[in-house]
Design a protein around this motif. Structure first.
Motif, PDB file in Angstrom:
ATOM      1  N   SER A   1       0.842  -1.202   0.000  1.00 24.19           N
ATOM      2  CA  SER A   1       0.000   0.000   0.000  1.00 24.19           C
ATOM      3  C   SER A   1       0.874   1.248   0.000  1.00 24.19           C
ATOM      4  O   SER A   1       2.081   1.180   0.274  1.00 24.19           O
ATOM      5  CB  SER A   1      -0.899   0.027   1.233  1.00 24.19           C
ATOM      6  OG  SER A   1      -0.093   0.230   2.379  1.00 24.19           O
ATOM      7  N   LYS A   2       0.228   2.359  -0.298  1.00 25.22           N
ATOM      8  CA  LYS A   2       0.923   3.643  -0.276  1.00 25.22           C
ATOM      9  C   LYS A   2       1.380   3.965   1.144  1.00 25.22           C
ATOM     10  O   LYS A   2       2.440   4.554   1.357  1.00 25.22           O
ATOM     11  CB  LYS A   2      -0.025   4.733  -0.803  1.00 25.22           C
ATOM     12  CG  LYS A   2       0.715   5.934  -1.313  1.00 25.22           C
ATOM     13  CD  LYS A   2      -0.147   6.866  -2.125  1.00 25.22           C
ATOM     14  CE  LYS A   2       0.714   8.053  -2.518  1.00 25.22           C
ATOM     15  NZ  LYS A   2       0.075   8.961  -3.422  1.00 25.22           N
ATOM     16  N   GLU A   3       0.565   3.559   2.117  1.00 20.66           N
ATOM     17  CA  GLU A   3       0.916   3.816   3.526  1.00 20.66           C
ATOM     18  C   GLU A   3       2.199   3.075   3.888  1.00 20.66           C
ATOM     19  O   GLU A   3       3.109   3.634   4.496  1.00 20.66           O
ATOM     20  CB  GLU A   3      -0.220   3.356   4.458  1.00 20.66           C
ATOM     21  CG  GLU A   3      -1.462   4.239   4.422  1.00 20.66           C
ATOM     22  CD  GLU A   3      -2.160   4.244   3.061  1.00 20.66           C
ATOM     23  OE1 GLU A   3      -2.371   3.143   2.495  1.00 20.66           O
ATOM     24  OE2 GLU A   3      -2.456   5.347   2.539  1.00 20.66           O
ATOM     25  N   ASN A   4       2.279   1.809   3.487  1.00 25.48           N
ATOM     26  CA  ASN A   4       3.498   1.058   3.770  1.00 25.48           C
ATOM     27  C   ASN A   4       4.709   1.666   3.075  1.00 25.48           C
ATOM     28  O   ASN A   4       5.828   1.547   3.550  1.00 25.48           O
ATOM     29  CB  ASN A   4       3.341  -0.404   3.331  1.00 25.48           C
ATOM     30  CG  ASN A   4       2.649  -1.235   4.396  1.00 25.48           C
ATOM     31  OD1 ASN A   4       2.433  -0.763   5.514  1.00 25.48           O
ATOM     32  ND2 ASN A   4       2.296  -2.464   4.047  1.00 25.48           N
ATOM     33  N   PHE A   5       4.454   2.311   1.935  1.00 27.88           N
ATOM     34  CA  PHE A   5       5.549   2.960   1.220  1.00 27.88           C
ATOM     35  C   PHE A   5       6.184   4.052   2.079  1.00 27.88           C
ATOM     36  O   PHE A   5       7.366   4.342   1.945  1.00 27.88           O
ATOM     37  CB  PHE A   5       5.039   3.542  -0.110  1.00 27.88           C
ATOM     38  CG  PHE A   5       5.873   3.126  -1.290  1.00 27.88           C
ATOM     39  CD1 PHE A   5       5.704   1.881  -1.866  1.00 27.88           C
ATOM     40  CD2 PHE A   5       6.849   3.974  -1.788  1.00 27.88           C
ATOM     41  CE1 PHE A   5       6.487   1.485  -2.950  1.00 27.88           C
ATOM     42  CE2 PHE A   5       7.631   3.588  -2.864  1.00 27.88           C
ATOM     43  CZ  PHE A   5       7.455   2.349  -3.452  1.00 27.88           C
ATOM     44  N   ASN A   6       5.377   4.642   2.966  1.00 29.28           N
ATOM     45  CA  ASN A   6       5.923   5.680   3.851  1.00 29.28           C
ATOM     46  C   ASN A   6       7.067   5.157   4.711  1.00 29.28           C
ATOM     47  O   ASN A   6       7.949   5.910   5.101  1.00 29.28           O
ATOM     48  CB  ASN A   6       4.818   6.255   4.735  1.00 29.28           C
ATOM     49  CG  ASN A   6       3.867   7.114   3.913  1.00 29.28           C
ATOM     50  OD1 ASN A   6       4.259   7.638   2.868  1.00 29.28           O
ATOM     51  ND2 ASN A   6       2.633   7.253   4.378  1.00 29.28           N
ATOM     52  N   LEU A   7       7.041   3.871   5.002  1.00 29.06           N
ATOM     53  CA  LEU A   7       8.140   3.266   5.755  1.00 29.06           C
ATOM     54  C   LEU A   7       9.471   3.467   5.032  1.00 29.06           C
ATOM     55  O   LEU A   7      10.514   3.693   5.645  1.00 29.06           O
ATOM     56  CB  LEU A   7       7.901   1.759   5.920  1.00 29.06           C
ATOM     57  CG  LEU A   7       6.795   1.307   6.871  1.00 29.06           C
ATOM     58  CD1 LEU A   7       6.591  -0.203   6.749  1.00 29.06           C
ATOM     59  CD2 LEU A   7       7.176   1.667   8.307  1.00 29.06           C
ATOM     60  N   LEU A   8       9.402   3.393   3.684  1.00 26.94           N
ATOM     61  CA  LEU A   8      10.626   3.553   2.898  1.00 26.94           C
ATOM     62  C   LEU A   8      11.167   4.969   3.017  1.00 26.94           C
ATOM     63  O   LEU A   8      12.374   5.183   3.102  1.00 26.94           O
ATOM     64  CB  LEU A   8      10.354   3.221   1.432  1.00 26.94           C
ATOM     65  CG  LEU A   8       9.807   1.824   1.139  1.00 26.94           C
ATOM     66  CD1 LEU A   8       9.560   1.655  -0.361  1.00 26.94           C
ATOM     67  CD2 LEU A   8      10.785   0.756   1.616  1.00 26.94           C
ATOM     68  N   TYR A   9      10.237   5.947   3.022  1.00 27.80           N
ATOM     69  CA  TYR A   9      10.673   7.343   3.175  1.00 27.80           C
ATOM     70  C   TYR A   9      11.323   7.543   4.541  1.00 27.80           C
ATOM     71  O   TYR A   9      12.299   8.267   4.673  1.00 27.80           O
ATOM     72  CB  TYR A   9       9.492   8.301   2.988  1.00 27.80           C
ATOM     73  CG  TYR A   9       9.003   8.364   1.561  1.00 27.80           C
ATOM     74  CD1 TYR A   9       9.672   9.139   0.619  1.00 27.80           C
ATOM     75  CD2 TYR A   9       7.905   7.635   1.151  1.00 27.80           C
ATOM     76  CE1 TYR A   9       9.244   9.190  -0.691  1.00 27.80           C
ATOM     77  CE2 TYR A   9       7.467   7.669  -0.158  1.00 27.80           C
ATOM     78  CZ  TYR A   9       8.139   8.454  -1.084  1.00 27.80           C
ATOM     79  OH  TYR A   9       7.718   8.493  -2.393  1.00 27.80           O
ATOM     80  N   GLU A  10      10.755   6.878   5.556  1.00 26.53           N
ATOM     81  CA  GLU A  10      11.346   7.010   6.903  1.00 26.53           C
ATOM     82  C   GLU A  10      12.757   6.442   6.931  1.00 26.53           C
ATOM     83  O   GLU A  10      13.684   7.070   7.421  1.00 26.53           O
ATOM     84  CB  GLU A  10      10.478   6.249   7.930  1.00 26.53           C
ATOM     85  CG  GLU A  10       9.232   6.992   8.334  1.00 26.53           C
ATOM     86  CD  GLU A  10       8.345   6.128   9.242  1.00 26.53           C
ATOM     87  OE1 GLU A  10       8.892   5.413  10.109  1.00 26.53           O
ATOM     88  OE2 GLU A  10       7.117   6.158   9.047  1.00 26.53           O
ATOM     89  N   LEU A  11      12.904   5.248   6.376  1.00 26.70           N
ATOM     90  CA  LEU A  11      14.229   4.630   6.343  1.00 26.70           C
ATOM     91  C   LEU A  11      15.199   5.491   5.535  1.00 26.70           C
ATOM     92  O   LEU A  11      16.337   5.734   5.950  1.00 26.70           O
ATOM     93  CB  LEU A  11      14.136   3.216   5.752  1.00 26.70           C
ATOM     94  CG  LEU A  11      15.465   2.472   5.550  1.00 26.70           C
ATOM     95  CD1 LEU A  11      16.201   2.284   6.883  1.00 26.70           C
ATOM     96  CD2 LEU A  11      15.243   1.104   4.898  1.00 26.70           C
ATOM     97  N   ALA A  12      14.738   5.989   4.382  1.00 27.47           N
ATOM     98  CA  ALA A  12      15.584   6.800   3.517  1.00 27.47           C
ATOM     99  C   ALA A  12      16.052   8.059   4.234  1.00 27.47           C
ATOM    100  O   ALA A  12      17.222   8.449   4.157  1.00 27.47           O
ATOM    101  CB  ALA A  12      14.829   7.164   2.237  1.00 27.47           C
ATOM    102  N   GLU A  13      15.138   8.675   4.954  1.00 30.50           N
ATOM    103  CA  GLU A  13      15.440   9.894   5.703  1.00 30.50           C
ATOM    104  C   GLU A  13      16.535   9.624   6.738  1.00 30.50           C
ATOM    105  O   GLU A  13      17.505  10.368   6.853  1.00 30.50           O
ATOM    106  CB  GLU A  13      14.132  10.334   6.389  1.00 30.50           C
ATOM    107  CG  GLU A  13      14.259  11.399   7.438  1.00 30.50           C
ATOM    108  CD  GLU A  13      14.189  12.790   6.829  1.00 30.50           C
ATOM    109  OE1 GLU A  13      13.381  12.955   5.898  1.00 30.50           O
ATOM    110  OE2 GLU A  13      14.944  13.674   7.289  1.00 30.50           O
TER     111      GLU A  13
END
Lengths: 290, 339
Positions: free
Chosen positions: B231-243
């Motif tokens: 989901s798009k919500e789970n994709f937010n996890l990637l932004y957190e890790l990337a940050e």
């Protein structure tokens, strides 16, 4: 005054949902295991055509598809969503066509149909992703082209205004008609099937399909001519065979290889705390991250 | 005559990176074929642009400098290029698979009745024997590309028609200076010779170009998500890790198609080709189209709940588990170990 719009649409294998049985044991593609669908961006194109039909009274939307007999599904799907008619361009002589031979056949068919103000198609089909047929058809017809369209702003007084979505921005262009427009997936989705139209057209068949039909059906279709989906063959489009099929295709497939990745020796980890902790320590220690 | 041509894309007076990458590749092909490398640059107020191209090994640069060639529209460019190609008879013509190249390339190929292969991932020179016709072809351009949803790789050839045309995505070929003192020849084109009034019917009435916000091509670490992110919500996890670890977020085509990420982030044959120091592939199965765009990463970590996902075969580390569980742990232990 209504417009005359031709929508070019293609039936494609659904390569986005390739399952485990999509490849045969010998490494060739198992087409039977892939569902055949309406190419997604062609649906975006159909929606743009239907919006023009909503806006300009008396507009006719015609679907033109090239493919085997089963591609008649594409025409029915278009009728269910609001197009007025459809033509199936089908002939064994088209087999093996590359984009250029395909474009030649499609352009010949377009010349046989009522003169169009607009020819509209999806930017590309998901089975090839080439985005070549739209511009090649435009060139063969000697018409201007507008690719990467996101919205047809207006089509009035012989002039079309189109908003294009490019890699790094947007552009609005103006062109005289007739013109060929290809539409991106960033354009609005196509409206769903209309229940009334579904009832009206669910028995629409091509001549080939109705050969096996019952007598009742034949009586019905004689009463309701809109149930006949016309087919066009090489003979109907005055095409020169030397530009068709394999012979008319400058590009040839020399070799097809199945993908075999060279397996590396990978370190296998679990999702457990210990494994992830050790991995992060290692990445930090060797300066890969941090 | 019969040389290798690169049709350059000019972007606000500068040559696009993809064109320089193709000149580098074109130089190698020309050396192998023992012919010249020629470049075409069309635009307006681009005097001196040839000097940008010579160092990449261009022997001849054809420059068309005219207000009718900027901003780019299809028909005038097509008229000039088909006219020039009819005179020069190139054996090979290459373009970037950008919106420019994918608009212009097919139009030119249709006008010249010549073959065009889109989105090639490799170009090589080789021979071909047509057993049926009893003919042998020397030194053809092998145009290699994944096909059919990335399940196969096809080698395409144009035995009989010239030029052999191909488009290539940005980042697939490497850009390298051939010789910084390399000197080619300038050929100024007389645009009036090629343009007809009907080529000028399409007008650009508005244009907003923005610099791409996403820069995954030059990122040294990429955290990339696939359809398996769910989901798009789970994709937010990637932004957190990337940050946290200083990375950019990439995506597979399936994730972009599903609306989890914007198209600028797509890695692969129809997206961007990347070569980061570290590529973390989360919920990506590893179709060849995706792998073609990231396999040269120095290190690959695959996170996937399928232990048999194809991506695992090219990974250096394989984490078998749920992305929604693994990624927060990566964040947690990165923070713990850098304190």
């Amino acid at each position: 005054m209504g417009l005359n719009i031709i929508v070019l649409a293609k039936q494609v294998p659904d390569t986005r949902n390739v399952g485990k049985d999509a490849m045969k044991a010998d490494g060739t593609v198992n087409r039977a295991a892939l569902p055949a669908i309406f190419n997604p961006e062609d649906l975006n194109a159909l929606e743009q055509a239907l919006r023009l039909k909503d806006k300009y009274k008396g507009t006719t939307v015609t679907i033109l598809t090239m493919g085997p007999g089963r591609a008649a599904d594409i025409i029915r799907e278009g009728l269910y969503r609001g197009s007025d008619k459809g033509y199936l361009l089908t002939d064994r002589a088209f087999a093996g066509s590359d984009t250029l031979a395909t474009s030649y056949a499609i352009s010949r068919a377009i010349m046989k149909l009522d003169k169009a103000d607009l020819i509209i198609a999806g930017r590309q089909a998901i089975d090839g992703d080439t985005a070549q047929v739209g511009p090649q058809v435009a060139e063969k017809l000697g018409m201007p082209q507008i690719t990467y369209a996101e919205e047809i702003v207006s089509l009035e007084k012989g002039k079309i205004t189109v908003k294009r979505r490019l890699e790094r921005g947007v552009e609005t262009v103006e062109s005289p008609v007739p013109v060929v427009v290809t539409v991106n997936s960033s354009a609005p989705d196509c409206r769903p099937r209309n229940a009334k139209l579904l009832m009206k057209y669910k028995h629409a068949k091509t001549i080939t399909e109705s050969q096996n039909a019952s007598e009742d059906y034949l009586n019905l279709s004689a009463d309701r001519p809109f149930l006949n989906i016309p087919e066009m063959s090489v003979n109907d489009i005055d095409a020169d065979p030397k530009w068709l099929g394999l012979a008319g295709s400058p590009t040839k497939v020399k070799k097809i290889e199945n993908i075999v990745f060279q397996a590396k020796e990978a370190k296998k980890l679990t999702a457990g705390d210990n494994d992830i902790n050790e991995l992060m320590k290692e990445l930090i220690a060797n300066h890969t991250i941090g | 005559m019969n040389n290798v041509f690169v049709i350059c894309e000019i972007d606000e007076g500068k040559v696009a990176d993809v064109s320089l990458e193709l000149l580098t590749k074109g130089r190698t092909l020309a050396n192998e074929l023992k012919c010249k490398l020629e470049a075409v640059a069309l635009g307006h107020n681009i005097e001196g642009i040839e000097k940008e191209l010579y160092p990449y090994g261009a022997d001849v640069v054809h420059v068309g400098d005219d207000e009718r060639l900027n901003p780019y529209t299809t028909l005038p460019h097509t008229a000039v290029i088909t006219g020039l190609f009819e005179e020069e008879k190139p054996q090979i013509a290459l373009l970037g698979a950008t919106t420019f190249g994918r608009d212009l390339g097919p139009r030119v190929s249709s006008a010249l009745q010549s073959g065009l292969t889109a989105d090639c991932t490799a170009l090589e020179i080789g021979d071909h024997e047509d057993k049926k016709a009893g003919k042998t072809y020397k030194d053809l351009l092998y145009q290699i590309r994944p096909a059919f949803g990335g399940n196969i790789v096809a080698t395409i050839i144009n035995p009989d028609c010239r030029p052999q045309m191909a488009t290539v995505r940005e980042g697939v070929m490497k850009k390298e200076i051939y010789d910084k003192n390399y000197k080619g020849k300038l050929n100024k084109l007389d645009i009036n010779k090629y343009l007809k009034p009907e080529d000028l019917v399409v007008k650009v009435i508005e244009r907003h170009m923005e610099k791409s916000k996403v820069n995954i091509k030059n990122a040294s670490i990429i955290v990339s998500g696939g359809y398996g992110m769910g989901s798009k919500e789970n994709f937010n996890l990637l932004y957190e890790l990337a940050e946290v670890i200083g990375a950019e977020v990439g995506a597979s085509r399936a994730a972009v198609d599903a609306g989890f990420a914007e198209h600028d982030r797509q890695v692969g044959q129809t997206g961007v080709t990347v070569r980061p120091k570290l590529y973390i592939a989360c919920g990506i199965s590893g179709q060849i189209q995706h792998v073609a765009g990231m396999e040269d990463s120095s290190m690959i970590i695959a996170v996937n709940n399928d232990p048999n996902a194809p991506i695992n075969k090219i990974a250096d580390y394989v984490i078998t588990g749920d992305v929604a569980e693994v990624i927060p742990k990566m964040i947690k232990y990165y923070k713990q170990n850098t304190k």
